[in-house]
Design a protein around this motif. Structure first.
Motif, PDB file in Angstrom:
ATOM      1  N   ASP A 156       8.496   8.844   0.899  1.00 36.83           N
ATOM      2  CA  ASP A 156       8.433   7.380   1.009  1.00 36.83           C
ATOM      3  C   ASP A 156       9.843   6.841   1.164  1.00 36.83           C
ATOM      4  OD1 ASP A 156       7.165   4.931   1.120  1.00 36.83           O
ATOM      5  OD2 ASP A 156       7.289   4.574  -1.035  1.00 36.83           O
ATOM      6  N   GLU A 157       9.931   5.552   1.523  1.00 32.61           N
ATOM      7  CA  GLU A 157      11.218   4.854   1.567  1.00 32.61           C
ATOM      8  C   GLU A 157      11.168   3.680   0.590  1.00 32.61           C
ATOM      9  OE1 GLU A 157      10.077   6.752   5.187  1.00 32.61           O
ATOM     10  OE2 GLU A 157       9.496   4.654   4.826  1.00 32.61           O
ATOM     11  N   GLN A 247       2.887  11.135   4.211  1.00 27.98           N
ATOM     12  CA  GLN A 247       3.668   9.970   4.633  1.00 27.98           C
ATOM     13  C   GLN A 247       2.700   8.815   4.829  1.00 27.98           C
ATOM     14  OE1 GLN A 247       5.560  10.757   8.432  1.00 27.98           O
ATOM     15  NE2 GLN A 247       3.621  10.864   9.515  1.00 27.98           N
ATOM     16  N   ASP A 248       3.214   7.601   4.670  1.00 23.07           N
ATOM     17  CA  ASP A 248       2.320   6.460   4.848  1.00 23.07           C
ATOM     18  C   ASP A 248       2.258   6.068   6.325  1.00 23.07           C
ATOM     19  OD1 ASP A 248       4.614   4.962   5.423  1.00 23.07           O
ATOM     20  OD2 ASP A 248       4.808   4.225   3.368  1.00 23.07           O
ATOM     21  N   LYS A 271      -3.732  13.004   6.153  1.00 19.82           N
ATOM     22  CA  LYS A 271      -4.195  11.747   6.755  1.00 19.82           C
ATOM     23  C   LYS A 271      -4.248  10.674   5.668  1.00 19.82           C
ATOM     24  CE  LYS A 271      -7.805   9.727   9.635  1.00 19.82           C
ATOM     25  NZ  LYS A 271      -9.130   9.931  10.283  1.00 19.82           N
ATOM     26  N   TRP A 272      -3.526   9.598   5.879  1.00 21.27           N
ATOM     27  CA  TRP A 272      -3.287   8.625   4.818  1.00 21.27           C
ATOM     28  C   TRP A 272      -3.947   7.281   5.109  1.00 21.27           C
ATOM     29  CZ3 TRP A 272      -1.811   9.714   0.159  1.00 21.27           C
ATOM     30  CH2 TRP A 272      -1.350   8.715  -0.695  1.00 21.27           C
ATOM     31  N   PRO A 273      -4.622   6.669   4.112  1.00 20.31           N
ATOM     32  CA  PRO A 273      -5.192   5.324   4.309  1.00 20.31           C
ATOM     33  C   PRO A 273      -4.118   4.251   4.203  1.00 20.31           C
ATOM     34  CG  PRO A 273      -5.646   6.101   2.085  1.00 20.31           C
ATOM     35  CD  PRO A 273      -4.945   7.233   2.792  1.00 20.31           C
ATOM     36  N   SER A 274      -4.171   3.284   5.080  1.00 20.22           N
ATOM     37  CA  SER A 274      -3.173   2.205   5.064  1.00 20.22           C
ATOM     38  C   SER A 274      -3.280   1.378   3.791  1.00 20.22           C
ATOM     39  CB  SER A 274      -3.378   1.293   6.278  1.00 20.22           C
ATOM     40  OG  SER A 274      -3.196   2.008   7.474  1.00 20.22           O
ATOM     41  N   MET A 275      -2.178   0.698   3.462  1.00 19.62           N
ATOM     42  CA  MET A 275      -2.117  -0.232   2.327  1.00 19.62           C
ATOM     43  C   MET A 275      -2.499   0.453   1.011  1.00 19.62           C
ATOM     44  SD  MET A 275      -1.305  -2.936   4.086  1.00 19.62           S
ATOM     45  CE  MET A 275      -1.590  -4.399   3.130  1.00 19.62           C
ATOM     46  N   ASN A 280       0.137   6.819  -3.888  1.00 21.12           N
ATOM     47  CA  ASN A 280       1.341   7.642  -3.745  1.00 21.12           C
ATOM     48  C   ASN A 280       2.120   7.638  -5.061  1.00 21.12           C
ATOM     49  OD1 ASN A 280       3.583   9.070  -2.991  1.00 21.12           O
ATOM     50  ND2 ASN A 280       4.007   7.872  -1.152  1.00 21.12           N
ATOM     51  N   PRO A 281       2.112   8.737  -5.800  1.00 24.06           N
ATOM     52  CA  PRO A 281       2.776   8.761  -7.122  1.00 24.06           C
ATOM     53  C   PRO A 281       4.290   8.596  -7.060  1.00 24.06           C
ATOM     54  CG  PRO A 281       2.015  10.965  -6.506  1.00 24.06           C
ATOM     55  CD  PRO A 281       1.444  10.015  -5.496  1.00 24.06           C
ATOM     56  N   ILE A 282       4.888   8.699  -5.879  1.00 24.38           N
ATOM     57  CA  ILE A 282       6.340   8.527  -5.791  1.00 24.38           C
ATOM     58  C   ILE A 282       6.744   7.103  -6.167  1.00 24.38           C
ATOM     59  CG2 ILE A 282       6.579   7.763  -3.386  1.00 24.38           C
ATOM     60  CD1 ILE A 282       8.920   9.735  -3.111  1.00 24.38           C
ATOM     61  N   GLU A 283       5.800   6.155  -6.085  1.00 24.70           N
ATOM     62  CA  GLU A 283       6.100   4.768  -6.461  1.00 24.70           C
ATOM     63  C   GLU A 283       6.554   4.688  -7.919  1.00 24.70           C
ATOM     64  OE1 GLU A 283       6.269   2.313  -4.451  1.00 24.70           O
ATOM     65  OE2 GLU A 283       5.287   3.112  -2.670  1.00 24.70           O
ATOM     66  N   HIS A 284       5.994   5.540  -8.774  1.00 24.06           N
ATOM     67  CA  HIS A 284       6.414   5.569 -10.180  1.00 24.06           C
ATOM     68  C   HIS A 284       7.862   6.044 -10.299  1.00 24.06           C
ATOM     69  CE1 HIS A 284       2.496   4.938 -12.325  1.00 24.06           C
ATOM     70  NE2 HIS A 284       2.064   5.198 -11.109  1.00 24.06           N
ATOM     71  N   LEU A 285       8.229   7.011  -9.463  1.00 28.09           N
ATOM     72  CA  LEU A 285       9.607   7.523  -9.517  1.00 28.09           C
ATOM     73  C   LEU A 285      10.589   6.493  -8.976  1.00 28.09           C
ATOM     74  CD1 LEU A 285       9.197  11.269  -8.455  1.00 28.09           C
ATOM     75  CD2 LEU A 285       8.995  10.203 -10.707  1.00 28.09           C
ATOM     76  N   TRP A 286      10.187   5.743  -7.955  1.00 31.33           N
ATOM     77  CA  TRP A 286      11.071   4.682  -7.439  1.00 31.33           C
ATOM     78  C   TRP A 286      11.344   3.659  -8.530  1.00 31.33           C
ATOM     79  CZ3 TRP A 286      13.340   6.862  -3.918  1.00 31.33           C
ATOM     80  CH2 TRP A 286      12.829   7.263  -2.694  1.00 31.33           C
ATOM     81  N   LYS A 287      10.316   3.269  -9.268  1.00 30.87           N
ATOM     82  CA  LYS A 287      10.489   2.281 -10.339  1.00 30.87           C
ATOM     83  C   LYS A 287      11.439   2.813 -11.405  1.00 30.87           C
ATOM     84  CE  LYS A 287       7.865  -0.528 -13.623  1.00 30.87           C
ATOM     85  NZ  LYS A 287       6.514  -0.870 -14.151  1.00 30.87           N
TER      86      LYS A 287
END
Length: 344
Positions: A156-157, A247-248, A271-275, A280-287
């Protein structure tokens, strides 16, 4: 002004002892001294017993309620159906139906029913097609074995601002100390600048983290993948035959030239669903990364970038493992919510 502490309500046991002693011929002062109860209280309990024949609390004590059970149920139905309805709006509707009650009483009624006022959580704007895609993804993958998720490289970015909005909403201060430096949060126009990062992780830990210079285009994205994906796969010990790239659906990721480039790599793409940031558990690491950086108070963008790489490397492998071990719970939550946003 009477500064004496307000006494707690006497227990039934003490009240009965007062009556027993009174029946045995003890005087008010003697009972008061023996039980450490004010004389006036002793007198009141004995008088009450003589009139009502009981020392229990009588029905109807205290101020009468302004709203009956029927009105209470009506108020609860209103906010259950429309959670954004204000107490003033509810008051107006009740007034039109012949029930006069203050907005404060309405708020108290809701609070007693467990319906407290809360800030609404921000979630992606999900249309019907998004919900359907999320639900399909969850149902398709909910029974995948754990080893499948352990071999996914999550990517993710994220953008990190030098002076971000305060993530701590409150400070404890005295009156007239609002503008003392320790009680304020410095702010500058446009956040003082920011840095965009691409990162990845797997169950075994964090992978590569790279800062993005300027506006990222599809060619820039391909370069980032070229430099970091296989290096991270090797570093994290993912299976070379069965690892999967997540990837999103960012336009840079789904661009035709990016898709052609990925096909040439022969990588397996999830294959990833939009929105679906909640999937994506990486969001926890970004926080976690952002909070760790802000605690160190970087003074410029170069320092911010340095801190980002240092803090990313410090994220424990156990944290990554925990996120992946519980991944199935996210899919179950999406199914339970019929594709709507979840707490994740």
């Amino acid at each position: 002004m009477d500064q004496r502490k307000r006494r707690k309500e006497l227990s039934q046991e003490i009240r009965k002892k007062i009556i027993d002693k009174h029946v045995k011929g003890k005087g008010y002062k003697t009972i008061s001294k023996q039980l450490d109860v004010p004389v006036t209280t002793v007198a009141h309990i004995i008088q009450k017993f003589k009139i009502h024949g009981t020392v229990a609390n009588l029905p109807g004590r205290g101020r009468r309620r302004k709203i009956d059970d029927k009105s209470k149920r009506r108020i609860i139905r209103m906010v259950t159906k429309e959670p954004r309805k204000t107490s003033k709006e509810i008051q107006g509707e009740l007034q039109a139906q012949g029930t006069s009650v203050s907005d404060r009483t309405i708020r108290r009624c809701l609070s007693q029913s467990g319906l407290h006022g809360r800030r609404p959580r921000r979630t992606p704007l999900l249309k019907t097609n998004h919900k359907n895609a999320r639900l399909e993804f969850a149902k398709l993958h909910v029974y995948k074995p754990q080893r499948f998720w352990e071999n996914v490289l999550w990517t993710d970015e994220t953008k990190i601002e030098l002076f971000a909005k305060a993530h701590q909403l409150y400070v404890h201060r005295r009156k007239n100390e609002a503008y003392q430096e320790k009680n304020t949060v410095p702010s500058v126009k446009h956040g003082g600048g920011s840095v965009m990062f691409w990162g990845c992780f797997a169950a075994s830990g964090t992978g590569c983290l790279e800062s993005v210079q300027g506006t990222m285009k599809s060619q820039d994205y391909q370069g980032i993948l070229e430099r970091n994906v296989l290096a991270s796969v090797r570093k994290l010990g993912l299976s070379r035959r069965s690892w999967v790239l997540q990837q999103d659906n960012d336009p840079k990721h789904t661009a035709k030239n990016t898709q052609e480039w990925l096909r040439g790599k022969h990588w397996t793409i999830l294959k990833w669903p939009s929105m679906s940031p909640d999937l994506n558990p990486i969001e926890h690491l970004w926080k976690e990364l952002k909070h760790a950086i802000w605690k160190r108070h970087p003074s410029n963008l170069r320092q911010l970038e340095q801190f980002a790489h240092e803090e990313w490397a410090k994220i424990p492998a156990e944290k990554c493992r925990s996120l992946i071990d519980s991944y199935r719970n996210r899919l179950i939550a999406v199914i339970a919510s019929k594709g709507c946003a979840t707490k994740y």
